[in-house]
Scaffold this motif. Sequence first.
Motif, mmCIF file in Angstrom:
data_model
loop_
_atom_site.group_PDB
_atom_site.id
_atom_site.type_symbol
_atom_site.label_atom_id
_atom_site.label_comp_id
_atom_site.label_asym_id
_atom_site.label_seq_id
_atom_site.Cartn_x
_atom_site.Cartn_y
_atom_site.Cartn_z
ATOM 1 N N ARG A 127 0.829 -1.210 0.000
ATOM 2 C CA ARG A 127 0.000 0.000 0.000
ATOM 3 C C ARG A 127 0.859 1.253 0.000
ATOM 4 N NH1 ARG A 127 -3.042 -3.359 3.087
ATOM 5 N NH2 ARG A 127 -2.174 -2.621 5.046
ATOM 6 N N ALA A 128 1.943 1.244 0.777
ATOM 7 C CA ALA A 128 2.843 2.399 0.813
ATOM 8 C C ALA A 128 3.519 2.589 -0.542
ATOM 9 C CB ALA A 128 3.890 2.215 1.913
ATOM 10 N N ARG A 129 3.948 1.503 -1.142
ATOM 11 C CA ARG A 129 4.594 1.586 -2.451
ATOM 12 C C ARG A 129 3.613 2.102 -3.496
ATOM 13 N NH1 ARG A 129 7.553 -3.634 -4.525
ATOM 14 N NH2 ARG A 129 8.865 -3.082 -2.759
ATOM 15 N N LEU A 130 2.393 1.597 -3.477
ATOM 16 C CA LEU A 130 1.379 2.043 -4.423
ATOM 17 C C LEU A 130 1.064 3.529 -4.220
ATOM 18 C CD1 LEU A 130 -0.534 1.244 -6.694
ATOM 19 C CD2 LEU A 130 -2.220 0.628 -4.958
ATOM 20 N N ALA A 131 0.985 3.956 -2.984
ATOM 21 C CA ALA A 131 0.717 5.372 -2.707
ATOM 22 C C ALA A 131 1.831 6.246 -3.265
ATOM 23 C CB ALA A 131 0.565 5.595 -1.198
ATOM 24 N N ARG A 132 3.077 5.788 -3.146
ATOM 25 C CA ARG A 132 4.195 6.555 -3.705
ATOM 26 C C ARG A 132 4.118 6.591 -5.228
ATOM 27 N NH1 ARG A 132 6.965 3.723 0.285
ATOM 28 N NH2 ARG A 132 7.834 2.268 -1.223
#
Length: 142
Positions: A127-132
């Motif tokens: 989720r953090a990677r996708l948000a970035r």
Amino acid sequence: MNDDLFDLTRERVARIEALVAEARAIDDDDEIDTDEEFARRARAGELGVDWQVLQGRIDLGETTRAAIFDGSDDSAAAQSVREAARGGVEQFADEARVLAEAEGEPDPVVELERERERLLARGAELRARLARLTGPEGGIPS
């Protein structure tokens, strides 16, 4: 060269998003069928009086299955259903442990908890990677 790479990346991400949407739609359809069948059985009393009462309250918008299981519905029927569910889970865990021990396998409950923690951590990471990648507006950068 860079534009081609970005275009290819956008196309691949779009395809992945389409596949994810399609998979979610299929899963949602299966879940709806299962939910409707569960509700039908609960209304008919096939799952016991507690579920019959609770389904009536769900139908009236007074509670939800999530509220029943997360404890925010503190009615006697919800408490009874939670206790029965806990008992069923404990019985299943005990039986799984006995089988694993007889076969020389590790404790499946401990293994499941480890896997759950690993998946939660991986989900948070993704989720953090996708948000970035998607930026604040939730879309793929152009």
